[in-house]
Motif scaffolding. Structure first.
Motif, PDB file in Angstrom:
ATOM      1  N   LYS A 110      36.405  44.214  49.774  1.00 22.21           N
ATOM      2  CA  LYS A 110      37.907  44.136  49.303  1.00 22.21           C
ATOM      3  C   LYS A 110      38.461  45.463  49.451  1.00 22.21           C
ATOM      4  O   LYS A 110      37.936  46.521  49.171  1.00 22.21           O
ATOM      5  CB  LYS A 110      37.496  43.822  47.702  1.00 22.21           C
ATOM      6  CG  LYS A 110      38.450  43.097  47.117  1.00 22.21           C
ATOM      7  CD  LYS A 110      37.906  42.819  45.785  1.00 22.21           C
ATOM      8  CE  LYS A 110      38.883  42.028  44.898  1.00 22.21           C
ATOM      9  NZ  LYS A 110      38.560  41.871  43.429  1.00 22.21           N
ATOM     10  N   ASP A 160      35.014  35.716  38.751  1.00 22.04           N
ATOM     11  CA  ASP A 160      35.628  37.088  38.901  1.00 22.04           C
ATOM     12  C   ASP A 160      34.955  37.825  38.084  1.00 22.04           C
ATOM     13  O   ASP A 160      35.227  38.009  36.593  1.00 22.04           O
ATOM     14  CB  ASP A 160      36.958  36.791  38.487  1.00 22.04           C
ATOM     15  CG  ASP A 160      38.062  38.043  38.879  1.00 22.04           C
ATOM     16  OD1 ASP A 160      37.588  38.813  39.955  1.00 22.04           O
ATOM     17  OD2 ASP A 160      39.014  38.191  38.279  1.00 22.04           O
ATOM     18  N   ALA A 203      44.316  35.131  42.056  1.00 23.08           N
ATOM     19  CA  ALA A 203      43.408  36.305  41.288  1.00 23.08           C
ATOM     20  C   ALA A 203      44.217  36.607  39.875  1.00 23.08           C
ATOM     21  O   ALA A 203      45.309  35.955  39.684  1.00 23.08           O
ATOM     22  CB  ALA A 203      43.132  37.371  41.974  1.00 23.08           C
ATOM     23  N   SER A 204      43.522  37.225  39.049  1.00 17.91           N
ATOM     24  CA  SER A 204      44.067  37.827  37.848  1.00 17.91           C
ATOM     25  C   SER A 204      44.643  36.500  36.831  1.00 17.91           C
ATOM     26  O   SER A 204      45.598  36.355  36.509  1.00 17.91           O
ATOM     27  CB  SER A 204      45.226  38.575  37.899  1.00 17.91           C
ATOM     28  OG  SER A 204      45.515  39.225  36.868  1.00 17.91           O
ATOM     29  N   ARG A 218      48.609  39.954  36.101  1.00 16.66           N
ATOM     30  CA  ARG A 218      49.095  41.262  36.108  1.00 16.66           C
ATOM     31  C   ARG A 218      50.590  41.150  36.391  1.00 16.66           C
ATOM     32  O   ARG A 218      51.453  42.113  35.729  1.00 16.66           O
ATOM     33  CB  ARG A 218      48.282  42.048  37.193  1.00 16.66           C
ATOM     34  CG  ARG A 218      47.061  42.605  36.344  1.00 16.66           C
ATOM     35  CD  ARG A 218      46.557  43.601  37.287  1.00 16.66           C
ATOM     36  NE  ARG A 218      45.013  43.678  37.125  1.00 16.66           N
ATOM     37  CZ  ARG A 218      44.208  44.629  37.536  1.00 16.66           C
ATOM     38  NH1 ARG A 218      44.747  45.657  38.051  1.00 16.66           N
ATOM     39  NH2 ARG A 218      43.119  44.422  37.145  1.00 16.66           N
ATOM     40  N   LEU A 246      35.454  45.650  36.666  1.00 17.72           N
ATOM     41  CA  LEU A 246      34.356  44.544  36.354  1.00 17.72           C
ATOM     42  C   LEU A 246      32.934  45.008  36.363  1.00 17.72           C
ATOM     43  O   LEU A 246      32.324  44.719  35.557  1.00 17.72           O
ATOM     44  CB  LEU A 246      34.424  43.318  37.160  1.00 17.72           C
ATOM     45  CG  LEU A 246      35.806  42.483  36.954  1.00 17.72           C
ATOM     46  CD1 LEU A 246      35.709  41.439  38.415  1.00 17.72           C
ATOM     47  CD2 LEU A 246      36.027  41.880  35.604  1.00 17.72           C
ATOM     48  N   ARG A 281      44.213  34.080  33.937  1.00 17.02           N
ATOM     49  CA  ARG A 281      44.127  34.134  32.541  1.00 17.02           C
ATOM     50  C   ARG A 281      43.980  32.995  31.720  1.00 17.02           C
ATOM     51  O   ARG A 281      43.369  33.146  30.577  1.00 17.02           O
ATOM     52  CB  ARG A 281      45.160  35.051  31.822  1.00 17.02           C
ATOM     53  CG  ARG A 281      45.548  36.257  32.581  1.00 17.02           C
ATOM     54  CD  ARG A 281      44.831  37.491  32.039  1.00 17.02           C
ATOM     55  NE  ARG A 281      44.887  38.729  32.880  1.00 17.02           N
ATOM     56  CZ  ARG A 281      45.785  39.496  32.885  1.00 17.02           C
ATOM     57  NH1 ARG A 281      46.835  39.428  32.025  1.00 17.02           N
ATOM     58  NH2 ARG A 281      45.779  40.703  33.625  1.00 17.02           N
ATOM     59  N   THR A 309      34.173  37.242  43.017  1.00 16.49           N
ATOM     60  CA  THR A 309      34.815  38.506  43.439  1.00 16.49           C
ATOM     61  C   THR A 309      34.669  39.559  42.316  1.00 16.49           C
ATOM     62  O   THR A 309      34.348  39.499  41.031  1.00 16.49           O
ATOM     63  CB  THR A 309      36.366  38.397  43.279  1.00 16.49           C
ATOM     64  OG1 THR A 309      36.623  37.531  41.908  1.00 16.49           O
ATOM     65  CG2 THR A 309      36.735  37.650  44.536  1.00 16.49           C
ATOM     66  N   THR A 310      34.398  40.675  42.667  1.00 11.75           N
ATOM     67  CA  THR A 310      34.014  41.914  41.705  1.00 11.75           C
ATOM     68  C   THR A 310      35.288  42.776  41.916  1.00 11.75           C
ATOM     69  O   THR A 310      36.164  42.815  42.959  1.00 11.75           O
ATOM     70  CB  THR A 310      32.713  42.615  41.921  1.00 11.75           C
ATOM     71  OG1 THR A 310      32.828  43.449  43.128  1.00 11.75           O
ATOM     72  CG2 THR A 310      31.747  41.476  42.086  1.00 11.75           C
ATOM     73  N   ASN A 311      35.304  43.891  41.127  1.00  9.66           N
ATOM     74  CA  ASN A 311      36.001  45.030  41.254  1.00  9.66           C
ATOM     75  C   ASN A 311      35.643  46.117  40.393  1.00  9.66           C
ATOM     76  O   ASN A 311      34.798  46.193  39.703  1.00  9.66           O
ATOM     77  CB  ASN A 311      37.734  44.563  41.059  1.00  9.66           C
ATOM     78  CG  ASN A 311      38.017  44.386  39.641  1.00  9.66           C
ATOM     79  OD1 ASN A 311      37.503  45.082  38.527  1.00  9.66           O
ATOM     80  ND2 ASN A 311      38.909  43.440  39.278  1.00  9.66           N
ATOM     81  N   PHE A 353      47.853  38.601  42.623  1.00  6.98           N
ATOM     82  CA  PHE A 353      47.190  38.497  41.047  1.00  6.98           C
ATOM     83  C   PHE A 353      48.453  37.770  40.282  1.00  6.98           C
ATOM     84  O   PHE A 353      49.548  38.184  40.486  1.00  6.98           O
ATOM     85  CB  PHE A 353      47.480  39.821  40.539  1.00  6.98           C
ATOM     86  CG  PHE A 353      46.062  40.596  41.126  1.00  6.98           C
ATOM     87  CD1 PHE A 353      45.327  40.521  42.360  1.00  6.98           C
ATOM     88  CD2 PHE A 353      45.316  41.495  40.204  1.00  6.98           C
ATOM     89  CE1 PHE A 353      44.204  41.050  42.590  1.00  6.98           C
ATOM     90  CE2 PHE A 353      44.275  42.319  40.459  1.00  6.98           C
ATOM     91  CZ  PHE A 353      43.486  42.080  41.667  1.00  6.98           C
ATOM     92  N   THR A 357      40.078  32.433  41.718  1.00  2.82           N
ATOM     93  CA  THR A 357      38.866  33.390  41.230  1.00  2.82           C
ATOM     94  C   THR A 357      39.138  33.510  39.502  1.00  2.82           C
ATOM     95  O   THR A 357      40.132  33.837  39.362  1.00  2.82           O
ATOM     96  CB  THR A 357      38.747  34.445  42.004  1.00  2.82           C
ATOM     97  OG1 THR A 357      37.492  35.227  41.605  1.00  2.82           O
ATOM     98  CG2 THR A 357      39.867  35.666  41.705  1.00  2.82           C
TER      99      THR A 357
HETATM  100  C1  E4P Z   1      40.653  39.914  41.769  1.00  2.00           C
HETATM  101  O1  E4P Z   1      39.728  39.818  42.658  1.00  2.00           O
HETATM  102  C2  E4P Z   1      40.283  40.567  40.730  1.00  2.00           C
HETATM  103  O2  E4P Z   1      39.210  41.048  40.362  1.00  2.00           O
HETATM  104  C3  E4P Z   1      40.984  40.199  39.277  1.00  2.00           C
HETATM  105  O3  E4P Z   1      41.178  38.796  39.386  1.00  2.00           O
HETATM  106  C4  E4P Z   1      41.688  41.144  38.513  1.00  2.00           C
HETATM  107  O4  E4P Z   1      41.973  40.490  37.295  1.00  2.00           O
HETATM  108  P1  E4P Z   1      42.568  40.970  36.039  1.00  2.00           P
HETATM  109  O5  E4P Z   1      44.277  41.272  36.190  1.00  2.00           O
HETATM  110  O6  E4P Z   1      42.405  40.084  34.919  1.00  2.00           O
HETATM  111  O7  E4P Z   1      41.871  42.404  35.788  1.00  2.00           O
END
Ligand code: E4P
Length: 226
Positions: free
Chosen positions: A88, A6, A176-177, A137, A31, A179, A26-28, A134, A196
């Motif tokens: 995405k 990620d 996702a998300s 979050r 990131l 930690r 995975t990007t956003n 997620f 991810t």
């Molecule tokens: C998933 O594809 C997101 O890019 C990512 O997991 C978001 O994570 P975060 O809540 O730590 O920003």
């Protein structure tokens, strides 16, 4: 369970790819901003990531458009960058409608920012290839992110959902998300298809104090037999 990284950081991606365990990226927008990315270089950056990981590894590139037509236009452009690009799209009405069109075009979609079972059901029905619930979050607002992802994985698993692309591939849940390494443990126990993970978490996953101590004592003892 497959591991995606990620991140939009090419150095991290190159390093993780060299470990031999990387199955995707995975990007956003956050990131990409974090690595100092600029709008004008975004598509080239996605292409560079695709080159590093190779054609078998899906690379999610996110659209920030808010209307169906614009999401579809962005999605088509992103998908044309490389065969392993996955578009995405956020979980929202316009996103669902756009996903239906993109998926019917044979373009793989990762429906992101998914927090509930009903959202996941709609994402699955829209023809998405991946659904990204997620964890962190959700924890941040004092909810139980792991429990939500487990419910989503179970609910989606109750049905034989395939995406709408020509190959009709099985939908996969991307946890996702994430930690912590403990999040990864919980995802594996619930049977999430993909986790991810940020590079920091991937590095922590390898380590255990007893492993470190064991390696050290084996090396010391080997010195004695020389
Ligand atoms: C998933 O594809 C997101 O890019 C990512 O997991 C978001 O994570 P975060 O809540 O730590 O920003």
């Amino acid at each position: 369970m497959k591991f995606f990284l990620d991140t939009a950081d090419l150095t991290e991606i190159e390093e993780a790819a060299a470990w031999g365990v990387l199955a995707g990226v995975t990007t956003n927008p956050t990131l990409y901003a974090r690595v100092g990315g600029k709008l004008t270089d975004f598509e080239n950056h996605i292409k560079r990531i695709c080159d590093v990981v190779g054609p078998e590894c899906p690379v999610s590139a996110e659209t920030v458009a808010m209307t169906r037509d614009q999401i579809v236009a962005d999605g088509r452009r992103l998908a044309a960058l490389a065969p392993n690009v996955v578009v995405k799209v956020p979980t929202m009405v316009e996103g669902l409608a756009a996903t239906r069109t993109l998926a019917d075009d044979g373009i793989r979609v990762n429906m992101t920012l998914c927090f509930t079972v009903p959202q996941a059901m709609l994402a699955a029905r829209s023809g998405a290839r991946y659904i990204s619930p997620f964890i962190g979050r959700f924890d941040d607002i004092s909810e139980d992110g792991i429990a939500q992802v487990a419910q989503i994985a179970e609910a989606v698993g109750n049905y034989d959902f395939t995406d709408s692309t020509v190959n009709g591939e099985q939908i996969e849940i991307i946890a996702a998300s994430i930690r912590s390494a403990n999040h990864v443990t919980q995802c594996a126990l619930m049977g999430a298809d993909v986790a991810t993970v940020p590079f920091g978490v991937l590095k922590k996953m390898v380590k255990h104090p007893l492993t470190t101590a064991g390696i050290e004592s084996f090396l010391n003892d080997w010195e004695k037999v020389k």
